[in-house]
Design a protein around this motif. Sequence first.
Motif, mmCIF file in Angstrom:
data_model
loop_
_atom_site.group_PDB
_atom_site.id
_atom_site.type_symbol
_atom_site.label_atom_id
_atom_site.label_comp_id
_atom_site.label_asym_id
_atom_site.label_seq_id
_atom_site.Cartn_x
_atom_site.Cartn_y
_atom_site.Cartn_z
ATOM 1 N N ILE A 147 -67.338 -11.212 4.004
ATOM 2 C CA ILE A 147 -67.455 -10.450 5.254
ATOM 3 C C ILE A 147 -67.428 -11.392 6.450
ATOM 4 C CG2 ILE A 147 -68.994 -8.955 6.599
ATOM 5 C CD1 ILE A 147 -69.963 -7.747 4.029
ATOM 6 N N GLY A 148 -66.532 -11.122 7.384
ATOM 7 C CA GLY A 148 -66.460 -11.896 8.620
ATOM 8 C C GLY A 148 -67.278 -11.224 9.708
ATOM 9 N N LEU A 149 -68.026 -12.039 10.446
ATOM 10 C CA LEU A 149 -68.795 -11.534 11.590
ATOM 11 C C LEU A 149 -68.181 -12.167 12.834
ATOM 12 C CD1 LEU A 149 -72.404 -12.126 10.149
ATOM 13 C CD2 LEU A 149 -70.956 -10.088 9.910
ATOM 14 N N PHE A 150 -67.539 -11.359 13.631
ATOM 15 C CA PHE A 150 -66.829 -11.880 14.805
ATOM 16 C C PHE A 150 -67.577 -11.396 16.046
ATOM 17 C CE2 PHE A 150 -62.305 -12.087 16.879
ATOM 18 C CZ PHE A 150 -62.693 -13.212 17.588
ATOM 19 N N GLY A 151 -68.420 -12.280 16.556
ATOM 20 C CA GLY A 151 -69.231 -11.916 17.722
ATOM 21 C C GLY A 151 -68.519 -12.282 19.014
ATOM 22 N N GLY A 152 -68.849 -11.585 20.080
ATOM 23 C CA GLY A 152 -68.258 -11.927 21.372
ATOM 24 C C GLY A 152 -68.762 -10.993 22.452
ATOM 25 N N THR A 153 -68.361 -11.283 23.659
ATOM 26 C CA THR A 153 -68.700 -10.369 24.739
ATOM 27 C C THR A 153 -67.716 -9.195 24.704
ATOM 28 O OG1 THR A 153 -69.292 -12.342 25.982
ATOM 29 C CG2 THR A 153 -69.300 -10.301 27.188
ATOM 30 N N PHE A 154 -66.492 -9.491 24.297
ATOM 31 C CA PHE A 154 -65.436 -8.478 24.231
ATOM 32 C C PHE A 154 -65.394 -7.656 25.530
ATOM 33 C CE2 PHE A 154 -66.379 -9.058 19.550
ATOM 34 C CZ PHE A 154 -65.277 -9.859 19.331
ATOM 35 N N ILE A 208 -67.348 -16.057 12.659
ATOM 36 C CA ILE A 208 -66.052 -16.497 13.191
ATOM 37 C C ILE A 208 -66.205 -16.821 14.676
ATOM 38 C CG2 ILE A 208 -63.658 -15.798 13.592
ATOM 39 C CD1 ILE A 208 -64.061 -13.711 11.311
ATOM 40 N N VAL A 209 -65.842 -18.038 15.061
ATOM 41 C CA VAL A 209 -65.919 -18.406 16.490
ATOM 42 C C VAL A 209 -64.718 -19.253 16.897
ATOM 43 C CG1 VAL A 209 -68.410 -18.456 16.950
ATOM 44 C CG2 VAL A 209 -67.337 -20.446 15.954
ATOM 45 N N GLY A 210 -64.397 -19.177 18.174
ATOM 46 C CA GLY A 210 -63.380 -20.059 18.725
ATOM 47 C C GLY A 210 -63.977 -21.439 18.973
ATOM 48 N N ALA A 211 -63.087 -22.449 19.049
ATOM 49 C CA ALA A 211 -63.547 -23.825 19.249
ATOM 50 C C ALA A 211 -64.351 -23.949 20.547
ATOM 51 C CB ALA A 211 -62.352 -24.763 19.282
ATOM 52 N N ASP A 212 -63.979 -23.193 21.579
ATOM 53 C CA ASP A 212 -64.708 -23.280 22.861
ATOM 54 C C ASP A 212 -66.155 -22.818 22.696
ATOM 55 O OD1 ASP A 212 -63.599 -20.683 22.393
ATOM 56 O OD2 ASP A 212 -64.074 -20.122 24.457
ATOM 57 N N ALA A 213 -66.345 -21.738 21.950
ATOM 58 C CA ALA A 213 -67.697 -21.198 21.757
ATOM 59 C C ALA A 213 -68.527 -22.134 20.878
ATOM 60 C CB ALA A 213 -67.619 -19.803 21.144
ATOM 61 N N PHE A 214 -67.872 -22.746 19.877
ATOM 62 C CA PHE A 214 -68.615 -23.612 18.965
ATOM 63 C C PHE A 214 -69.123 -24.872 19.668
ATOM 64 C CE2 PHE A 214 -69.248 -26.541 15.389
ATOM 65 C CZ PHE A 214 -70.047 -25.757 14.587
ATOM 66 N N LEU A 215 -68.446 -25.267 20.739
ATOM 67 C CA LEU A 215 -68.901 -26.448 21.484
ATOM 68 C C LEU A 215 -70.348 -26.292 21.959
ATOM 69 C CD1 LEU A 215 -65.807 -27.320 23.722
ATOM 70 C CD2 LEU A 215 -66.792 -28.718 21.893
ATOM 71 N N LEU A 224 -76.773 -22.188 11.006
ATOM 72 C CA LEU A 224 -75.768 -22.874 10.167
ATOM 73 C C LEU A 224 -76.152 -22.886 8.690
ATOM 74 C CD1 LEU A 224 -74.895 -25.914 12.462
ATOM 75 C CD2 LEU A 224 -73.434 -23.974 11.927
ATOM 76 N N ARG A 225 -77.462 -22.804 8.423
ATOM 77 C CA ARG A 225 -77.886 -22.814 7.014
ATOM 78 C C ARG A 225 -77.806 -21.427 6.376
ATOM 79 N NH1 ARG A 225 -81.750 -26.640 8.826
ATOM 80 N NH2 ARG A 225 -80.948 -28.682 8.230
ATOM 81 N N ARG A 226 -77.721 -20.399 7.219
ATOM 82 C CA ARG A 226 -77.740 -19.033 6.694
ATOM 83 C C ARG A 226 -76.359 -18.442 6.485
ATOM 84 N NH1 ARG A 226 -81.069 -16.780 4.029
ATOM 85 N NH2 ARG A 226 -81.393 -14.793 5.088
ATOM 86 N N CYS A 227 -75.337 -19.044 7.123
ATOM 87 C CA CYS A 227 -74.051 -18.375 7.170
ATOM 88 C C CYS A 227 -72.943 -19.418 7.300
ATOM 89 C CB CYS A 227 -74.087 -17.485 8.420
ATOM 90 S SG CYS A 227 -72.653 -16.476 8.666
ATOM 91 N N ALA A 228 -71.887 -19.283 6.508
ATOM 92 C CA ALA A 228 -70.746 -20.191 6.682
ATOM 93 C C ALA A 228 -70.085 -19.897 8.026
ATOM 94 C CB ALA A 228 -69.752 -19.985 5.550
ATOM 95 N N PHE A 229 -69.448 -20.910 8.592
ATOM 96 C CA PHE A 229 -68.769 -20.751 9.886
ATOM 97 C C PHE A 229 -67.286 -21.016 9.738
ATOM 98 C CE2 PHE A 229 -71.173 -20.393 13.932
ATOM 99 C CZ PHE A 229 -72.378 -20.019 13.375
ATOM 100 N N ILE A 230 -66.501 -20.247 10.458
ATOM 101 C CA ILE A 230 -65.068 -20.546 10.587
ATOM 102 C C ILE A 230 -64.814 -20.771 12.075
ATOM 103 C CG2 ILE A 230 -62.717 -19.745 10.253
ATOM 104 C CD1 ILE A 230 -63.894 -17.778 8.099
ATOM 105 N N VAL A 231 -64.458 -22.013 12.399
ATOM 106 C CA VAL A 231 -64.183 -22.355 13.799
ATOM 107 C C VAL A 231 -62.668 -22.431 13.948
ATOM 108 C CG1 VAL A 231 -64.582 -24.006 15.649
ATOM 109 C CG2 VAL A 231 -66.306 -23.723 13.835
ATOM 110 N N MET A 232 -62.119 -21.617 14.831
ATOM 111 C CA MET A 232 -60.647 -21.550 14.924
ATOM 112 C C MET A 232 -60.158 -22.082 16.259
ATOM 113 S SD MET A 232 -60.770 -17.494 15.305
ATOM 114 C CE MET A 232 -61.686 -16.779 16.674
#
Length: 241
Positions: free
Chosen positions: A7-14, A107-114, A126-134
């Motif tokens: 399951i992907g969790l894609f958070g944002g302000t949208f 799921i996060v963009g590289a800008d948000a992960f900074l 970070l210990r609770r959930c894998a991250f995909i930085v795109m």
Amino acid sequence: MTRSERIGLFGGTFDPIHNGHLRAARLVQRRFGLDRVFFIPAAIPPHKARPDMAPARDRLRMTALALAGRDSWTASPVELRAGGPSYSIRTIETMRRRFPRARLFFIVGADAFLEIRTWREWERVLRRCAFIVMTRPGSRLGAAASVLGPAWKNALRRVAPGERLPDGAFEPPAVFFLPIDARPVSSTEIRARARQGLSLAGLVPRAVADHIRTKRLYRERSALRRGLSPAHAARRFEKYR
Ligand code: ATP
């Protein structure tokens, strides 16, 4: 043995959701074999609150409109229901309770992960959930990979083209850096165009453009009409920073 649901969790302000989000989610979903992706608009984004932000219900509605017809994508009200500032740790714990056996990927963009080190309880996140930085045009994946420091070195992984990703690799902490052919679209640009009454064709799905137009979102006076003078709204959001 059957594999766990992914399951992907894609958070944002949208504010609003745009075609850059949709394309990125599609590419990530395909590469990681995600069974579902939840798009999660923040109620009050701790890092991005703005006085002229569209109301949460409009941001959720636009997200739902953009995802219409895609069975594996859901516009989730989880952060809006929780209310208050939207801390990812809370969302992850909620989804973990809801899907105890699933593999969760944030799921996060590289800008948000900074900014990850400014997130509430970021190490626990970070210990609770894998991250995909795109990839996000304008931000380098390499820069994002260097924000965590040496203690996290073993958790970081750059995903190579065609590389197989075994299920075991997803056990957190695991931060995957995924190069994608991302589009240089931002909500900021879309709000600016909407403010000037310019076309949003090709930048957001048509139903989202229609919603922005009929609700007159992002027009100069819409925040004032809601009784939110920029100065008032700024003061109101200040406490969440
Ligand atoms: P704003 O312009 O208001 O800062 P935004 O376009 O960055 O907004 P957000 O809702 O803040 O949109 O983004 C949610 C997530 O999607 C973030 O992790 C962000 O990095 C990522 N993202 C946004 N736009 C893109 C894009 N064009 N390509 C890849 N990722 C994106």
